[in-house]
Design a protein around this motif. Structure first.
Motif, PDB file in Angstrom:
ATOM      1  N   ILE A   1      36.118 -63.797 -21.910  1.00 23.47           N
ATOM      2  CA  ILE A   1      37.186 -63.802 -22.920  1.00 23.47           C
ATOM      3  C   ILE A   1      38.515 -64.107 -22.220  1.00 23.47           C
ATOM      4  CG2 ILE A   1      38.510 -62.312 -24.480  1.00 23.47           C
ATOM      5  CD1 ILE A   1      35.922 -60.884 -25.106  1.00 23.47           C
ATOM      6  N   GLY A   2      39.313 -64.919 -22.850  1.00 21.73           N
ATOM      7  CA  GLY A   2      40.587 -65.279 -22.236  1.00 21.73           C
ATOM      8  C   GLY A   2      41.681 -64.270 -22.550  1.00 21.73           C
ATOM      9  N   MET A   3      42.909 -64.652 -22.261  1.00 20.46           N
ATOM     10  CA  MET A   3      44.052 -63.764 -22.459  1.00 20.46           C
ATOM     11  C   MET A   3      44.260 -63.464 -23.948  1.00 20.46           C
ATOM     12  SD  MET A   3      46.471 -62.035 -21.102  1.00 20.46           S
ATOM     13  CE  MET A   3      46.167 -62.489 -19.413  1.00 20.46           C
ATOM     14  N   THR A   4      44.548 -62.208 -24.252  1.00 16.94           N
ATOM     15  CA  THR A   4      44.821 -61.811 -25.631  1.00 16.94           C
ATOM     16  C   THR A   4      46.298 -61.462 -25.795  1.00 16.94           C
ATOM     17  OG1 THR A   4      44.398 -59.515 -25.136  1.00 16.94           O
ATOM     18  CG2 THR A   4      42.507 -60.827 -25.813  1.00 16.94           C
ATOM     19  N   HIS A   5      46.662 -60.973 -26.981  1.00 16.61           N
ATOM     20  CA  HIS A   5      48.063 -60.619 -27.248  1.00 16.61           C
ATOM     21  C   HIS A   5      48.380 -59.186 -26.850  1.00 16.61           C
ATOM     22  CE1 HIS A   5      48.594 -63.919 -30.499  1.00 16.61           C
ATOM     23  NE2 HIS A   5      47.627 -64.218 -29.672  1.00 16.61           N
ATOM     24  N   ILE A   6      47.384 -58.465 -26.350  1.00 16.36           N
ATOM     25  CA  ILE A   6      47.560 -57.032 -26.124  1.00 16.36           C
ATOM     26  C   ILE A   6      48.404 -56.770 -24.872  1.00 16.36           C
ATOM     27  CG2 ILE A   6      46.341 -54.856 -25.781  1.00 16.36           C
ATOM     28  CD1 ILE A   6      43.821 -56.436 -26.848  1.00 16.36           C
ATOM     29  N   ILE A   7      49.335 -55.849 -24.999  1.00 20.10           N
ATOM     30  CA  ILE A   7      50.066 -55.374 -23.825  1.00 20.10           C
ATOM     31  C   ILE A   7      49.304 -54.163 -23.286  1.00 20.10           C
ATOM     32  CG2 ILE A   7      52.215 -54.354 -23.009  1.00 20.10           C
ATOM     33  CD1 ILE A   7      53.697 -55.965 -25.061  1.00 20.10           C
ATOM     34  N   PHE A   8      49.026 -54.166 -22.013  1.00 22.21           N
ATOM     35  CA  PHE A   8      48.235 -53.080 -21.430  1.00 22.21           C
ATOM     36  C   PHE A   8      49.071 -51.808 -21.337  1.00 22.21           C
ATOM     37  CE2 PHE A   8      45.919 -50.730 -18.203  1.00 22.21           C
ATOM     38  CZ  PHE A   8      44.610 -50.975 -18.576  1.00 22.21           C
ATOM     39  N   PRO A   9      48.496 -50.651 -21.730  1.00 27.20           N
ATOM     40  CA  PRO A   9      49.277 -49.403 -21.636  1.00 27.20           C
ATOM     41  C   PRO A   9      49.235 -48.817 -20.233  1.00 27.20           C
ATOM     42  CG  PRO A   9      47.178 -48.972 -22.683  1.00 27.20           C
ATOM     43  CD  PRO A   9      47.188 -50.437 -22.378  1.00 27.20           C
ATOM     44  N   GLY A  10      49.571 -49.581 -19.248  1.00 26.93           N
ATOM     45  CA  GLY A  10      49.566 -49.099 -17.871  1.00 26.93           C
ATOM     46  C   GLY A  10      49.994 -50.251 -16.986  1.00 26.93           C
TER      47      GLY A  10
END
Lengths: 347, 255
Positions: free
Chosen positions: B25-34
C-alpha cells in the motif's frame, strides 16, 4: 472486578477511537488528484448574438509543484475566443480565476451549444519539465441579440484576478483557530478539562480538520509524504551544480566499444535526478554507442516495478538501468565511478 | 500485567500501522500519532514533525495538521508515546535505568520543537530530519541495505546521532521521550485534557512511592499523575500494591 472491567473498556474505547480516526482520515485517499483542476464558475454561459460574454475559469493547483504557462485554446464550439495571455506561474496550493472572453457572431443560431477548450500547462522540477493537456467543455446558451447592443470593444484580453480576494475571513479564521487552541491549552493546563475547555478543543478540532480538508490539505500531506527525497532525510546531498566528468572518465567512456542501452528512471519531484541526467547526457555525447531512454516512474509504474525501481510501493529515483545486464545504479553518490563500472561490465 | 497486555497490543498496532507498507500500500493521508519517518520504505503515514516542517517551507496555514494533532492530543495526549509510537516502543525496550527525571531539563524538548520549526523557516529545508534518529533507523539503514544509500557524510551523521540516542536510552530510561522528542513536546500540551488519563485515588495511596520506581519517565505518579511527562503507560498502575492508581478513558473529564 469493576476496575478490571473499566480497564477492558479503556483499551476497547481507545483502539476503536484510533481505528475510527484512521478510517476517517483515509477516506479521501481513494481519489487521485491531477496537478491542476479546471472548472467553469459560470455554467451555462449566456451570450447574446453579436455580443460577447466572459466565462470565469477557476484553475486550482492542489499539488506541491508550481505550474507554468497555462494556456487555453478553443477546439470547437459556436463561439470565438479572444486571445488570452497564458498564466505564467501558478504557485503550489493556490488557485486563480481566469477570464475567458467569448463572443458570438451575428448569424449565431439561438439555443444551446457546447464549446470545447484545450488547456495546456507545464510543471517543472529544476530542469525536468512536463507538459500536460486537458480538455474542458462549457455549455453555452445563445440568446437573442439585445436591443441595444453593448457598444463595446472586446474586454481587455488579459485579466487574471486572484481567485478569492483576500477577505477578512482568511485572516480571522486562522487567528480564531490559533487563539482558540492556545486558550484551550492554557485553560486545560490551569483548570484541567472543564466542559468549556473540551468545547474549545473540539471547535479547533472540527474547524481545523473541516477547513483543512476543504483546502485539500490532507492531499497535500499525502503528496509530501509520498516524496522520497533522498537528500531531505540525509541519505545523500542533492548537488546544485552540474556534474563534470574527469578526463580519465572521458577516456574510459570513449573506449567502450559495445552498444549499451540505458534506461533512466526519473520523477518530477526528484531533486537529485537533474544531476544524474546531466551526467548521462554527457556520457552519450562522448560515446554515441551508448543510448538512453528516460522513464517517469509516476507515469510508467509498470516499467519501474518490472525493473525493480519501485520497492515496497515506494519509488526510488534517480536510477539508471543497463538493459542487457539488468544492473541498476541508484542515487548520485559517487555516480561517475559507478556509472562507468556499469558501462564497462561485459554482458 | 493488566495494563501491560493491552498496551503491548497498542504498541503492536503502532508498529503494524507504521510499517504497513510491506503490503504494497502506498502513502495515505493519515498523519501518524507519533514520531515515525515517512521516508521509511514501508511507511504509509505522514510524520507530523516532517509535515510541519514542509508546511512551513510551503507557507501553508496548517489547518488539517492542527486538527489531527488536536484529535490525537485530545484522545490520549502523550498516551501515544506509551501506547503507540514505534520509537517509543524502542525506548521502552531499552528502559533499564528508571532514574528520576530532571523536571527543568525536560522542557528541552520544547526547545527542540521550536528549533525544528525555526530551522525549517530559516533554511527552507527539513533540517530536523537530517539529524532525526528515527530517520536513521527507518530510512538511512533500510536504504543502505537496499543499495540506495551509501556510507557518506549524511549517513555517518545519522548513525552518530542514533548511537548517541541509543546510549542515552540505555543509561536513562526513555531518554529520547523525556528530553528530546518534538512530537512528545506537542502531545504533552494535551496531557491534562486528554480522554486517556492516569487517575489517583488519594484515599488509597499510602505514599510508599513504589510507583515511582516503576516509572520509565522517572516521575512520581502518586504526586504527579497529571504531569506533562507522563506517557500513561500504566506501569505504575500495575505496580501499585494499594490499587490507588488506575487508567481512565472517559469523555466526561475530571470528576
Amino acid at each position: 472486578m469493576r476496575r478490571a472491567k473499566l480497564r477492558q473498556e479503556i483499551w476497547v474505547h481507545g483502539l476503536s477511537l484510533v481505528f475510527f480516526m484512521v478510517a476517517f482520515s483515509s477516506l479521501p485517499a481513494f481519489g487521485q488528484t491531477p496537478i491542476l483542476e479546471f472548472s467553469f464558475e459560470t455554467e451555462p454561459l449566456a451570450i447574446p448574438q453579436a455580443d460577447f460574454a466572459s466565462a470565469w475559469l477557476r484553475v486550482t493547483n492542489s499539488s506541491v509543484y508550481e505550474a507554468d504557462d497555462i494556456e487555453i485554446a478553443l477546439l470547437s464550439g459556436p463561439v470565438e475566443l479572444s486571445p488570452i495571455e497564458p498564466i505564467e506561474v501558478l504557485d503550489p496550493f493556490s488557485d486563480m480565476l481566469l477570464e475567458v472572453p467569448l463572443s458570438l457572431g451575428e448569424d449565431g443560431a439561438e439555443g444551446e451549444g457546447e464549446a470545447l477548450f484545450e488547456l495546456a500547462y507545464t510543471y517543472c522540477i529544476d530542469d525536468v519539465c512536463f507538459q500536460l493537456i486537458e480538455e474542458i467543455s462549457l455549455k453555452i446558451e445563445m440568446t437573442p441579440a439585445v436591443v441595444e447592443p453593448t457598444n463595446g470593444q472586446i474586454p481587455d484580453p488579459v485579466q487574471i484576478l486572484p481567485a478569492k480576494e483576500r477577505n477578512a475571513w482568511e485572516l480571522v479564521f486562522p487567528m480564531a483557530v490559533g487563539l482558540a487552541l492556545i486558550a484551550a491549552l492554557i485553560a486545560g493546563r490551569t483548570f484541567g478539562r472543564r466542559w468549556w475547555v473540551l468545547v474549545l478543543l473540539l471547535v479547533v478540532l472540527v474547524a481545523g480538520l473541516g477547513y483543512g480538508m476543504l483546502l485539500k490539505q490532507d492531499q497535500q500531506a499525502q503528496s509530501i509524504g509520498a516524496v522520497l527525497c533522498t537528500s531531505c532525510v540525509g541519505i545523500e546531498r542533492a548537488p546544485r551544480e552540474d556534474p563534470e566528468l574527469s578526463s580519465e572518465a572521458r577516456t574510459r567512456i570513449a573506449a567502450i566499444s559495445q552498444e549499451v542501452e540505458l534506461l533512466f528512471f526519473t520523477a518530477t519531484w526528484c531533486q537529485a535526478c537533474p544531476y544524474a541526467k546531466a551526467m548521462v547526457q554527457q556520457v552519450i555525447e562522448i560515446n554515441p554507442r551508448i543510448s538512453y531512454r528516460s522513464i517517469d516512474v509516476d507515469e510508467d509504474r509498470d516499467a519501474a516495478k518490472h525493473y525493480g525501481i519501485v520497492q515496497s510501493g515506494r519509488t526510488i529515483v534517480p536510477a539508471i538501468l543497463r538493459v542487457d545486464t539488468g544492473e541498476v545504479v541508484f542515487g548520485i553518490e559517487n555516480l561517475e565511478e559507478r556509472l562507468i563500472a556499469l558501462l564497462e561490465e561485459s554482458p | 500485567m493488566r495494563v501491560a497486555k493491552p498496551r503491548r497490543l497498542g504498541q503492536s498496532l503502532g508498529l503494524l500501522l507504521g510499517f504497513f507498507g510491506v503490503t504494497g500500500i502506498g502513502m495515505t493521508h493519515i498523519i501518524f500519532p507519533g514520531l515515525h519517518c515517512y521516508a521509511c520504505p514501508w511507511a504509509i503515514t505522514v510524520c507530523p514533525i516532517g509535515l510541519a516542517q514542509n508546511l512551513i517551507i510551503f507557507g501553508t496555514v496548517p489547518y488539517f495538521w492542527i486538527g489531527m494533532i488536536v484529535a490525537y492530543g485530545l484522545a490520549a495526549g502523550r498516551g501515544f508515546c506509551g501506547w503507540f509510537c514505534p520509537f517509543g516502543t524502542l525506548n521502552d525496550l531499552l528502559s533499564f535505568r528508571k532514574v528520576k527525571i530532571l523536571d527543568a531539563v525536560s522542557y528541552s524538548k520544547f526547545i527542540v520543537l521550536a528549533g525544528t520549526l525555526i530551522a525549517a523557516w530559516i533554511f527552507v529545508d527539513t533540517m530536523f530530519c537530517k539529524i532525526c534518529p528515527v530517520a536513521s533507523i527507518e530510512a538511512s539503514i533500510p536504504y543502505l541495505i537496499m543499495g540506495v544509500a551509501k556510507v557518506n557524510q549524511p549517513f555517518l551523521v545519522h548513525m552518530g546521532i542514533l548511537a548517541g540516542t541509543l546510549v542515552g536510552m540505555i543509561l536513562i530510561a526513555r531518554f529520547w521521550c523525556r528530553y528530546l522528542c518534538p512530537m512528545g513536546a506537542l502531545l504533552s500540551l494535551f496531557n491534562r485534557v486528554s480522554f486517556l488519563r492516569l487517575k489517583l485515588d488519594k484515599n488509597r495511596c499510602s505514599g510508599c512511592a513504589a510507583c515511582a520506581t516503576d516509572c520509565p519517565m522517572g516521575i512520581e505518579p502518586h504526586t504527579q499523575y497529571d504531569n506533562h511527562n507522563c506517557t500513561k503507560c500504566g506501569r505504575c498502575v500495575d505496580g501499585c500494591h494499594m490499587g490507588a492508581l488506575s487508567m481512565d478513558f472517559s469523555l466526561k473529564g475530571s470528576e
